[in-house]
Design a protein around this motif. Structure first.
Motif, PDB file in Angstrom:
ATOM      1  N   THR A   2       0.828  -1.195   0.000  1.00 52.96           N
ATOM      2  CA  THR A   2       0.000   0.000   0.000  1.00 52.96           C
ATOM      3  C   THR A   2       0.864   1.247   0.000  1.00 52.96           C
ATOM      4  N   ALA A  71      -2.111  -2.960 -10.087  1.00 51.97           N
ATOM      5  CA  ALA A  71      -1.300  -3.710  -9.121  1.00 51.97           C
ATOM      6  C   ALA A  71      -0.017  -2.987  -8.739  1.00 51.97           C
ATOM      7  N   ARG A  76      -3.621   2.874  -5.943  1.00 48.21           N
ATOM      8  CA  ARG A  76      -4.709   2.218  -5.217  1.00 48.21           C
ATOM      9  C   ARG A  76      -6.007   2.394  -5.985  1.00 48.21           C
ATOM     10  N   ASP A 411     -11.768  -2.100  -2.967  1.00 48.26           N
ATOM     11  CA  ASP A 411     -10.383  -1.907  -3.388  1.00 48.26           C
ATOM     12  C   ASP A 411      -9.964  -2.990  -4.376  1.00 48.26           C
ATOM     13  N   ASP A 413      -8.193  -5.740  -3.988  1.00 52.08           N
ATOM     14  CA  ASP A 413      -8.441  -7.107  -3.497  1.00 52.08           C
ATOM     15  C   ASP A 413      -9.915  -7.468  -3.647  1.00 52.08           C
ATOM     16  N   HIS A 414     -10.770  -6.518  -3.380  1.00 52.35           N
ATOM     17  CA  HIS A 414     -12.214  -6.720  -3.561  1.00 52.35           C
ATOM     18  C   HIS A 414     -12.507  -7.069  -5.018  1.00 52.35           C
ATOM     19  N   LEU A 416     -10.461  -8.291  -7.264  1.00 55.10           N
ATOM     20  CA  LEU A 416      -9.863  -9.578  -7.638  1.00 55.10           C
ATOM     21  C   LEU A 416     -10.734 -10.743  -7.177  1.00 55.10           C
ATOM     22  N   ARG A 417     -11.403 -10.582  -6.044  1.00 51.52           N
ATOM     23  CA  ARG A 417     -12.325 -11.638  -5.609  1.00 51.52           C
ATOM     24  C   ARG A 417     -13.530 -11.727  -6.544  1.00 51.52           C
ATOM     25  N   GLN A 420     -12.283 -13.424  -9.794  1.00 55.57           N
ATOM     26  CA  GLN A 420     -12.154 -14.872  -9.662  1.00 55.57           C
ATOM     27  C   GLN A 420     -13.514 -15.557  -9.557  1.00 55.57           C
TER      28      GLN A 420
END
Length: 448
Positions: A2, A71, A76, A411, A413-414, A416-417, A420
């Motif tokens: 971060t 990434a 961010r 964000d 990570d959110h 990317l979930r 997937q």
């Protein structure tokens, strides 16, 4: 990883290609910088995700490059954050030394003809948002028209015509969710008529997209000879424009070609300009006027009017940007007034540390890749002119402010979930992915 406080803090409003290209160039510049991309949707990528037709996965490959930018350790993604609703521009300035607006264009330009507001007359951008499962799009779409008109001579017109003409099951290799597939499967369209006011040499189709019209085993493409005219100016134009020549060659090979008996047809009409959409309470007729070439690429009306029996009209005559809260807006040009990306007030003076890039800067013209040069110009000015001014310089300051406002930030990570999850949904059906359509489901999946 971060990013933390640095010499320069920049907020980019809009997580489509324009905004992400700007972030990429900022991180590659000579200054020490951290970038937060504020995107009002829970998913990034803008028109790549929500404006490219689902049966064009080749174009969506650009997502891989955009995701690499997201990434970067000094970038961010702050998704589900809406400027004007969740925070004001003046509040952004507490946390960032400069603001870049890259909100693009996703509404339809008006035609300015009688009847365009009748039920059954639709903006192409709204239809695209529906079949691309935009979170703000309606869950259903009326597809009961048998004969349909599409107005425009660009790739969006081709996308709309192709999606309307192909069978729903042909689209099952794409990322459309079940509700879109079911509606396309049950649609009634047999004939889709595409109208262009100028001649075939000036069509804005890309050669590849045009050729793809003929790839469906269920669709005949018919180029009508009436209006298929090429004058000296047209020949000079294609002599200077390789893509225009390729488009004209393809169209010329299709002129007068007889239908083969396929269940659906796309008709291409040139030198026909729409003058009225008519019907008692809903669309029943499109009136077009035959135009003629005048020797410089332009056309004039001839007075010859044709009535077309259609039950729906899709207007694909261009996108339009929308005003942004607390920023000036040129309503006629539908852009934020600017000088090379520096935002100007309505008197022509510069707003401090405020920039634009992409379609909101120059208007909705050009392909996705053209936004790179926009971003390069804007970023060059920003880097040369911006000094640290923000009073709250840590990323944790921004996060605490949004948390206090009750904003559910989505964000990277959110995302990317969600990414997937969509891939897993697709794998279960032998597809690359299946989109999650609703904002609520994206937020739920992303929090899992």
């Amino acid at each position: 990883m971060t990013p933390t406080a640095s010499a320069l803090r920049v907020a980019i409003v809009g997580g489509g290609p324009a905004g992400i290209y700007a972030a990429d160039l900022l991180t590659k510049s000579e200054v020490d910088v951290s970038v937060d991309i504020l995107e009002r949707l829970p998913a990034p990528f803008g028109l790549v995700r929500y404006g490219v037709a689902p049966d064009h996965p080749r174009i969506k490959e650009i997502v891989k490059a955009l995701q690499r930018v997201l990434a970067h350790p000094d970038v961010r993604l702050l998704g589900n954050v809406d400027l004007g609703a969740d925070l004001k521009l003046e509040e952004l300035r507490e946390f960032y030394d400069a603001v870049v607006v890259a909100t693009g264009a996703r509404t339809d330009r008006d035609l300015g003809i009688p009847g365009e507001d009748l039920p059954g007359s639709y903006g192409a951008a709204d239809f695209v948002s529906w079949y691309d499962s935009h979170p703000d799009a309606p869950a259903s779409w009326p597809l009961d028209a048998q004969h349909v008109a599409v107005l425009g001579a660009g790739n969006v017109a081709l996308d709309v015509a192709r999606v309307l003409a192909k069978t729903g099951d042909e689209m099952l290799t794409t990322d459309i969710p079940a509700h879109v597939h079911e509606a396309l499967r049950d649609k009634r369209a047999t004939d889709v008529h595409v109208f262009a006011r100028r001649g075939p040499a000036y069509a804005k189709f890309s050669p590849l997209e045009l050729r793809e019209l003929a790839h469906s085993p269920n669709v005949d493409v018919i180029v009508h000879p009436e209006g298929f005219e090429v004058d000296d100016a047209s020949m000079e134009h294609i002599g200077r424009n390789k893509q225009a020549k390729m488009v004209l060659d393809t169209l010329a090979n299709w002129v007068g070609r007889e239908p083969t008996g396929k269940p659906h047809r796309i008709h291409l009409h040139f030198l026909e300009q729409p003058v009225e959409i008519a019907g008692p309470g809903k669309v029943e007729t499109l009136r077009t006027e035959r135009t003629r070439l005048v020797g410089d690429g332009n056309v004039v009306g001839t007075g010859l009017v044709t009535n077309w029996d259609v039950q729906a009209v899709y207007r694909a005559v261009g996108y339009r940007s929308s005003a942004i809260a607390d920023l000036p807006f040129d309503d006629r040009a539908a852009v934020i007034p600017n000088d090379g990306g520096r935002v100007l007030d309505l008197d022509g003076g510069r707003l401090p540390a405020t920039y634009v890039t992409g379609w909101i800067k120059r208007g909705p013209v050009g392909l996705i890749g053209h936004t790179k040069s926009d971003a390069a110009e804007t970023v060059a000015h920003l880097v040369a002119e911006t000094t640290p001014t923000a009073t709250a310089r840590s990323t944790t300051d921004v996060d605490a402010f949004l948390l206090d406002r009750g904003v559910a930030v989505a964000d990277l990570d959110h995302w990317l979930r969600v990414d997937q999850h969509e891939i897993a949904l697709g794998e279960a059906q032998g597809r690359l992915r299946i989109k999650v359509a609703s904002r609520e489901e994206m937020l739920s999946v992303g929090r899992a």
